[in-house]
Design an enzyme around this catalytic site. Structure first.
Site, PDB file in Angstrom:
ATOM      1  N   THR A  32      -4.458   5.026  -1.102  1.00 19.84           N
ATOM      2  CA  THR A  32      -5.472   4.073  -0.653  1.00 19.84           C
ATOM      3  C   THR A  32      -6.154   4.529   0.631  1.00 19.84           C
ATOM      4  OG1 THR A  32      -5.733   1.854   0.273  1.00 19.84           O
ATOM      5  CG2 THR A  32      -3.562   2.829   0.467  1.00 19.84           C
ATOM      6  N   TYR A  51       0.875  -2.424   4.127  1.00 20.92           N
ATOM      7  CA  TYR A  51       0.398  -1.887   2.848  1.00 20.92           C
ATOM      8  C   TYR A  51       0.042  -0.409   2.999  1.00 20.92           C
ATOM      9  CZ  TYR A  51      -2.724  -0.872  -1.028  1.00 20.92           C
ATOM     10  OH  TYR A  51      -3.322  -0.273  -2.101  1.00 20.92           O
TER      11      TYR A  51
END
Ligand code: UDP
Length: 333
Positions: free
Chosen positions: A121, A145
């Site tokens: 990501t 995250y």
């Protein structure tokens, strides 16, 4: 060119994973799916694809799948993806994205699976200070995250050094849209992503769309992002796998975006154009942790893979998302 080999897609019942399954099938690769269905949907896995309901940290199950399917590559999409939740429940993210990935990598090494593609990501970059993010931009995540994904990248790098396995980490920017043929799309309830929210509003599932901040350092004051069509992203995975097979001595880390940004207002303008509506925009405070602008430099992806984006048009991305949202309403009755 690499010959197709059996691929196991983890999280193949989820949004991006299901599109990767379609891209693999369309290109003639044998595919199996493992998904624990906590956020995925059984209907998202096409008929005829072997489906295993279970956890990627279940070593016995993984060993059985690898043996039954003759798996030669793993595409690992399974994981948790809600950034604010990662702040309030970090250990869930370190479990689902880091600890379970470790178990999956270990199972792959034990079974001699030689290739591994990992969903990473742009959140690994945190809030970058450059207008176009390259893979050399420092990785300084600002939430669990991003860290949970970056740690898995690190494990893969160390594992690839020690064992006969190569990997590709693909760092996604803003994934949006749906399969243009209407076979899959973003189905999860309680979406937080802008295009999904906007098409829900267009279908009357919401009264309005909130615009989180109009005082950013961007041309119109709203946040700028690099939206990539999920089918272009899926095709990058297939090409990345071919690259891993062609050069087993090489691992790759690549940004996945188009290298151009759209503001929140520009996205909402596109939704208005595509739907012939004027969505109600409610200017709201900034969302904590949002960057002004997050745009990829996709030079490495384009130089490394014969990747040709086919769905980069913003209105097309919105139209495909809308088509799926309509279908989802029918599916759910
Ligand atoms: N955004 C917005 N309203 C929403 C959802 C998102 O204004 O209801 C903005 C958000 O602040 C960011 C951009 O849209 O500037 C993209 O946000 P999204 O949640 O889709 O993805 P992110 O970039 O956070 O991963």
């Amino acid at each position: 060119m690499a010959q197709p080999v059996p691929v196991l897609v983890t999280g193949g019942a989820g949004y991006i994973g299901s599109h990767a399954v379609l891209a693999l099938l369309d290109a003639g690769w044998p595919v199996a799916v493992i998904d624990n269905l906590t956020t995925g949907f059984r209907f998202a896995v096409p008929d005829g694809v072997p489906f295993y309901e279970g956890d990627v940290a279940d070593a016995d199950l993984l060993a059985r799948i690898f043996a039954e399917q003759g798996t030669r590559a793993v595409m690992h999409f399974a994981g948790s993806i809600v950034v604010p939740e990662s702040v309030s429940d970090p250990l869930k993210y370190y479990l689902n994205n880091t600890v379970k990935s470790r178990a999956l990598i270990e199972a792959a090494v034990a079974a001699g699976v030689p290739h591994f593609i990992f969903s990473s990501t742009a959140a690994t970059y945190g809030i970058p200070s450059v207008p176009a993010v390259t893979e050399e931009t420092p990785t300084v995540p600002i939430n669990p995250y991003g860290w949970s994904k970056l740690m898995t990248e690190r494990m893969l790098a160390d594992t690839a050094f020690a064992h006969p396995l190569n990997y590709c980490a693909l760092r996604y920017f803003n994934v949006a849209g749906a399969d243009p043929q209407g076979r899959s799309g973003q189905s999860t309830a309680g979406a937080t992503h802008l295009i999904k929210i906007a098409v829900e509003a267009a279908l009357g599932k919401r009264d309005s769309v909130q615009v989180f901040g109009t005082d950013y350092a961007t041309p119109d004051g709203t946040g700028v992002r690099d939206y990539i069509h999920v089918s272009d992203l899926a095709s990058a995975h297939v090409l990345a796998l071919e690259a891993l097979i062609d050069r087993a001595d090489r691992s790759l880390t690549m940004n996945c975006g188009y290298g151009r940004g759209f503001s929140v207002f520009e996205v909402l303008d596109a939704v208005d154009r595509v739907t012939n509506l004027k969505l109600t925009r409610v200017v709201s405070p900034r969302r904590p942790g949002d960057a002004d602008s997050l745009v990829s430099d996709p030079a490495r992806l384009k130089a490394t893979l014969p990747w040709v984006p086919r769905h980069a048009d913003l209105d097309g991305i919105v139209a495909d998302a809308l088509q799926w949202e309509r279908k989802l309403a029918e599916l759910r009755g």
